[in-house]
Scaffold this motif. Structure first.
Motif, PDB file in Angstrom:
ATOM      1  N   ALA A   1     -38.095  43.938  13.933  1.00  0.00           N
ATOM      2  CA  ALA A   1     -38.536  44.861  12.552  1.00  0.00           C
ATOM      3  C   ALA A   1     -38.831  44.443  11.568  1.00  0.00           C
TER       4      ALA A   1
ATOM      5  N   HIS B   1     -38.909  57.263  18.267  1.00  0.00           N
ATOM      6  CA  HIS B   1     -39.224  55.653  17.763  1.00  0.00           C
ATOM      7  C   HIS B   1     -40.508  55.251  17.680  1.00  0.00           C
TER       8      HIS B   1
ATOM      9  N   THR C   1     -35.185  47.078  20.651  1.00  0.00           N
ATOM     10  CA  THR C   1     -34.066  47.122  19.849  1.00  0.00           C
ATOM     11  C   THR C   1     -33.566  45.647  19.204  1.00  0.00           C
ATOM     12  N   ASP C   2     -34.073  44.962  19.217  1.00  0.00           N
ATOM     13  CA  ASP C   2     -33.615  43.664  18.565  1.00  0.00           C
ATOM     14  C   ASP C   2     -33.936  44.205  17.404  1.00  0.00           C
ATOM     15  N   PRO C   3     -33.694  43.665  16.134  1.00  0.00           N
ATOM     16  CA  PRO C   3     -33.366  43.388  14.544  1.00  0.00           C
ATOM     17  C   PRO C   3     -34.660  42.628  14.187  1.00  0.00           C
TER      18      PRO C   3
ATOM     19  N   ASN D   1     -38.057  57.323  10.580  1.00  0.00           N
ATOM     20  CA  ASN D   1     -36.958  56.028   9.946  1.00  0.00           C
ATOM     21  C   ASN D   1     -35.593  57.197   8.918  1.00  0.00           C
TER      22      ASN D   1
ATOM     23  N   ASN E   1     -40.071  50.192  22.756  1.00  0.00           N
ATOM     24  CA  ASN E   1     -38.161  50.376  22.919  1.00  0.00           C
ATOM     25  C   ASN E   1     -37.251  48.415  23.473  1.00  0.00           C
TER      26      ASN E   1
END
Length: 613
Positions: free
Chosen positions: A442, A60, A437-439, A65, A435
């Motif tokens: 990104a 991660h 993961t909230d998009p 990807n 750590n």
């Protein structure tokens, strides 16, 4: 002779144990080994599971990807499953799985004591294939193809940056329809636009240049560029102080719309150029034709060139402060303001009551040379082209706004260097927040922006002292803009990085020189650095700039060209923090910021509604 019998001593610490003691110790050791051996497979299984957890985290962190499923390896005994069969007298130790995930990049320490990833180009994630095949409509700035007939043949620009694909940085289009301007000269011989450049910083010069280019394009004239000269604050190349506009813009691409000549080409290779007035020194003009110095006493002083241009061209008495220049097809022919009430109402709206409404006419377009004294304080063109020049037909109003977007962009080398830095920051942000993961953290799949946010903090020669605030005030005024732990890129002329320590307490910070080796910045013109800073800052998820700074304003325009919403743009100066969150009608002299008139809906043939920006 008496024999002495030795006295028996008990063993002390450090002495050899007795044979009986050795036997006991051996028996105890053997028992312990048997116990440990019986539990060893369970221990190996636990360690293997921990190794798999670490491997997954590294996957991660390093930005893997692909969409393959990664399954935990199953550790089995010699019997083929994780539970050994009863009665088995021996076990085969499981083979440790080999992880295919590379470790995270090493770290390095900056001069100011920050720890950053030591990335290589191989660590960076390129754009997905065929990015330049996406529709040309971008975000909130775009419009459906059915509403944009003149860009039906256009496509997104491609950046040739070697093996690292980064077309997402190109906000401009190529191949759009070239319209014939109704204000173009019809003379059979070549006619020209000449000018003296603005004397301010680079972005002030650029703003003035955009206005002059639009006038040249609208009138169908050849643009004569002034000689190269030292530009204000752009003195970083000690071996060559002189710069021309072709050093920054790909002017050769302009020729289908605006033919461009250097002054030297115009003066030395042009039999039709005006004669030198008798009171002027022709030899001095020749000496200054290629490059010139601002010092009047210099043997190649710029004044010789500009005095000649002013004497041989028709001076246009317009300025950003006092003039709203209007191109109306009827007024161009008749020489009188239009009588159409709708057009007059529009002109009043966009030009306002404080500036002169100057209609460009056929008579104004007759002289062979139009001269603009933008280097004269009285006639400065220090404003945004879309705020000063207006076409009453929205087809042409939008066309010339597209012209600036699609042709007056920086050289590809500047964008390629900036792209490496953008990709590196996005990679670092992914590693630091592996750590999370909230998009929303990104990179945007739609436009390639984000993964980090940006600020432009002007600290140098800006004359507006009230907006030069401490770092703690910057943080206090903008802390609600940034996500927790979001990486922040700071474009700045502040050399002392400790100035930003009050922001650094809360966020990881990155600066242009953190990527000096990665982007090979030493191989570029050192005067490109501010332009690269501009581009990198424009790609952030959110952005906060310095009020009154045209550098900050241009970052907002680049964000707008990409289709990013102005609701994600802010200012660090609290009274103006949300200045661009409302699309106001700006109908007066303005330069401190940019507004959506310059980019929203400019692919269409109608003026946009002001409801989405």
């Amino acid at each position: 002779m008496r024999r002495t019998i030795p006295t028996r001593r008990t063993a002390t610490r450090g002495s050899l144990p007795s044979p009986n003691t050795q036997v006991v110790q051996l028996l105890v050791t053997a028992s312990v080994c048997l116990i440990v051996m019986s539990f060893l497979p369970m221990i190996v299984l636990e360690v293997s599971e921990v190794n798999h957890e670490v491997s997954a985290l590294l996957t991660h962190m390093t930005g893997a990807n692909n969409h393959e499923e990664h399954h935990a390896p199953v550790i089995t005994s010699a019997g083929g499953n994780s539970n050994s069969q009863k009665g088995s007298k021996s076990r085969t130790l499981p083979k440790q799985p080999q992880s295919s995930v590379p470790p995270p990049p090493p770290m390095k320490t900056t001069k100011d004591g920050r720890h950053i990833f030591d990335l290589t180009l191989d660590d960076l994630i390129p754009d997905p294939p065929q990015w330049d095949q996406k529709p040309v409509a971008r975000g909130v700035a775009g419009r459906p193809l059915s509403q944009t007939p003149h860009v039906a043949t256009a496509r997104r620009a491609h950046l040739d940056c070697g093996d690292l694909a980064m077309d997402s940085l190109a906000y401009w289009n190529v191949g759009g329809e070239i319209l014939q301007s109704p204000f173009a000269t019809t003379q059979p011989h070549q006619q020209y636009v000449t000018f003296s450049p603005d004397r301010g910083g680079w972005n002030n010069v650029r703003m003035s240049l955009e206005i002059i280019f639009v006038i040249a394009a609208a009138t169908g004239r050849t643009l004569v560029l002034p000689p190269k000269e030292p530009l204000y604050l752009m003195h970083h190349d000690k071996t060559n102080r002189y710069r021309g506009f072709g050093d920054f813009f790909p002017l050769e691409q302009l020729h289908p719309i605006v033919p461009v000549l250097s002054f030297q080409e115009f003066f030395t290779n042009n039999p039709h150029r005006p004669s030198v007035p008798s009171q002027m020194d022709e030899a001095a003009i020749h000496k200054a034709a290629d490059h010139c110095d601002k010092r009047d006493a210099s043997e190649n002083a710029c004044r010789h060139v500009f005095e000649y241009l002013e004497a041989t061209g028709v001076h246009q008495n317009i300025s950003a402060v006092h003039t709203c220049l209007i191109f109306d097809e009827m007024a161009y022919v008749t020489g009188k303001p239009p009588t159409n009430a709708t057009i007059l109402e529009h002109v009043q709206q966009v030009c306002g009551p404080t500036r002169d409404h100057v209609y460009f006419t056929q008579e104004m377009n007759d002289p062979d040379i139009l001269f603009f004294a933008a280097g004269n304080k009285t006639f400065r063109l220090l404003t945004h082209f879309y705020g000063m020049i207006h076409f009453t037909n929205p087809v042409f109003d939008n066309y010339f706004r597209r012209f600036v977007r699609d042709y007056l962009h920086y050289h590809e080398a500047i964008y390629c260097a900036a792209g490496k830095i953008v990709k590196a920051i996005q990679k670092e942000a992914a590693l630091l927040n592996a750590n999370i993961t909230d998009p929303k953290y990104a990179v945007s799949a739609e436009d390639g922006s984000g993964g980090y946010s940006a600020l432009h903090v002007r600290r140098g020669d800006l004359q507006y002292k009230k907006v030069k605030i401490p770092a703690q005030e910057w943080y206090d005024n903008t802390k609600d803009v940034w996500y927790p732990k979001e990486l922040l890129y700071i474009a700045t002329d502040e050399r002392d990085k400790s100035f930003f320590d009050d922001i650094r307490k809360h966020h990881e910070l990155r600066f242009l020189d953190d990527y000096w080796e990665l982007a090979d910045l030493s191989s570029l013109d050192p005067n490109y650095m501010g332009m690269i800073d501009t581009i990198v800052a424009s790609r952030g998820r959110a952005y906060a700039g310095t009020w009154f700074s045209t550098f900050s304003g241009y970052i907002n325009r680049l964000r707008g060209y990409h289709g990013l919403s102005m609701q994600d743009s802010w200012y660090g100066f609290l009274p103006k923090k949300e200045a661009v969150h409302e699309w106001k009608l700006v109908n007066e002299f303005a330069y401190a910021y940019e507004w959506p008139d310059g980019w929203i809906g400019i692919d269409a043939d109608v003026w946009p509604d002001r409801d989405k920006f």
